[in-house]
Design a protein around this motif. Structure first.
Motif, mmCIF file in Angstrom:
data_model
loop_
_atom_site.group_PDB
_atom_site.id
_atom_site.type_symbol
_atom_site.label_atom_id
_atom_site.label_comp_id
_atom_site.label_asym_id
_atom_site.label_seq_id
_atom_site.Cartn_x
_atom_site.Cartn_y
_atom_site.Cartn_z
ATOM 1 N N GLU A 149 0.828 -1.204 0.000
ATOM 2 C CA GLU A 149 0.000 0.000 0.000
ATOM 3 C C GLU A 149 0.867 1.260 0.000
ATOM 4 O O GLU A 149 0.566 2.235 -0.706
ATOM 5 C CB GLU A 149 -0.939 -0.017 1.211
ATOM 6 N N ARG A 154 -0.340 5.033 -0.113
ATOM 7 C CA ARG A 154 -1.523 4.824 0.729
ATOM 8 C C ARG A 154 -1.058 4.473 2.136
ATOM 9 O O ARG A 154 -0.449 3.425 2.358
ATOM 10 C CB ARG A 154 -2.391 3.703 0.160
ATOM 11 N N ARG A 156 -2.571 4.104 5.934
ATOM 12 C CA ARG A 156 -3.825 4.065 6.679
ATOM 13 C C ARG A 156 -3.812 5.044 7.856
ATOM 14 O O ARG A 156 -2.760 5.382 8.397
ATOM 15 C CB ARG A 156 -4.091 2.637 7.173
#
Length: 286
Positions: A149, A154, A156
């Protein structure tokens, strides 16, 4: 139900090339490379992954204070070569031939590591002091999840992504915190640990003091810090990740490990390249 042993008419080429050069690999390593059913499980991933885990404790030792054959070659191999020094000389002499006869990139990666474990002569960007003791960091087949990710920027919510840099500012490792196991990192450049070359895409555990993180420079996106390599107390090689080989080689090299990532719906495990993480690290350290 356990997955079946992968059908193959001959041994893995790493086994065959060592054997043809007169040096037999130990049975556990042979079973791993031949993808024995015992190593094709959800916890272990696949035989190739397990083979890199098998090398990890040896790599994490500053030097090998044990018999050379332990963990790599068949027990008693030194006797066949009239002692340790003769075996070392033979391995050094036959290393170019071993590497030259391999056709698969994953085979060359693993064989180079095996040879370095024995010879301990690799030089390059040194990671520093290794941790011989296990760190509270897992190496399951899905450990790549957050790094995949991160390769697409990306991160989180609540997660922090730090970049470990050399004294000259070159990105070396990407460390994640509050994203799965803290202080799990992936290398984005070739490194050396205890005289063993580790390719980009190596899973590395980090031991460090986070107390001074707020005093360190922020990454470009403000979601992490730039950590000097010399600030790490210890590091520990855990295994190679699937990102250590190109996407087109991943299914063949990592077999059931790679299939598990696909089934687990990880983010683009079949297309992501380690170069993407290297670019992310460089951008964040700029």
């Amino acid at each position: 139900m356990l997955p079946q042993r992968a059908p193959q008419a001959v041994h893995h080429e790493v086994i065959k090339v060592f054997r043809d050069c007169g040096i037999a690999l130990c049975t556990p390593l042979t079973d791993m490379l031949d993808e024995n059913v015992l190593h094709r499980t959800e916890r272990r991933g696949c035989g190739y992954t397990q083979a890199t885990r098998l090398l990890a404790p040896l790599i994490n030792q500053p030097m090998l204070p044990l018999i050379l054959g332990a963990g790599v070659f068949q027990p008693g191999v030194e006797r066949e070569f009239s002692g340790r020094d003769a075996l070392l000389e033979t391995v050094a002499e036959r290393s170019p031939a071993l590497l030259g006869r391999l056709s698969l990139p994953e085979s060359r990666l693993l064989t180079a590591m095996i040879l370095d474990v024995i010879l301990r002569k690799a030089v390059g960007l040194d990671l520093g002091k290794s941790s011989e003791e296990k760190l509270p960091i897992g190496s399951c087949p899905l450990a790549e999840q957050f790094f995949l990710e991160i390769a697409y920027e990306r991160i989180r919510r609540g997660g922090h992504v730090n970049i470990v840099v050399s004294d000259s500012g070159v990105p070396i490792l990407i460390e994640k915190c509050e994203l799965g196991d803290n202080h799990s990192s992936i290398s984005v450049a070739p490194t050396v640990l205890n005289g063993v070359h580790l390719p980009a895409g190596s899973l590395i555990g980090i031991e460090r003091d986070r107390a001074a993180d707020d005093l360190l420079p922020s990454t470009r996106n403000g979601r992490g810090r730039l950590l000097p390599l010399h600030s790490l107390r210890r590091v520990r090689f855990l295994r190679l990740t699937t990102l250590a080989v190109a996407p087109e080689d991943r299914k063949r090299a990592f077999t059931t490990h790679f299939e598990q990532q696909i089934r687990g719906e990880l983010f683009s495990p079949g297309t992501t390249r380690i170069e993407q993480l290297a670019r992310f690290a460089a951008d964040q350290a700029a």
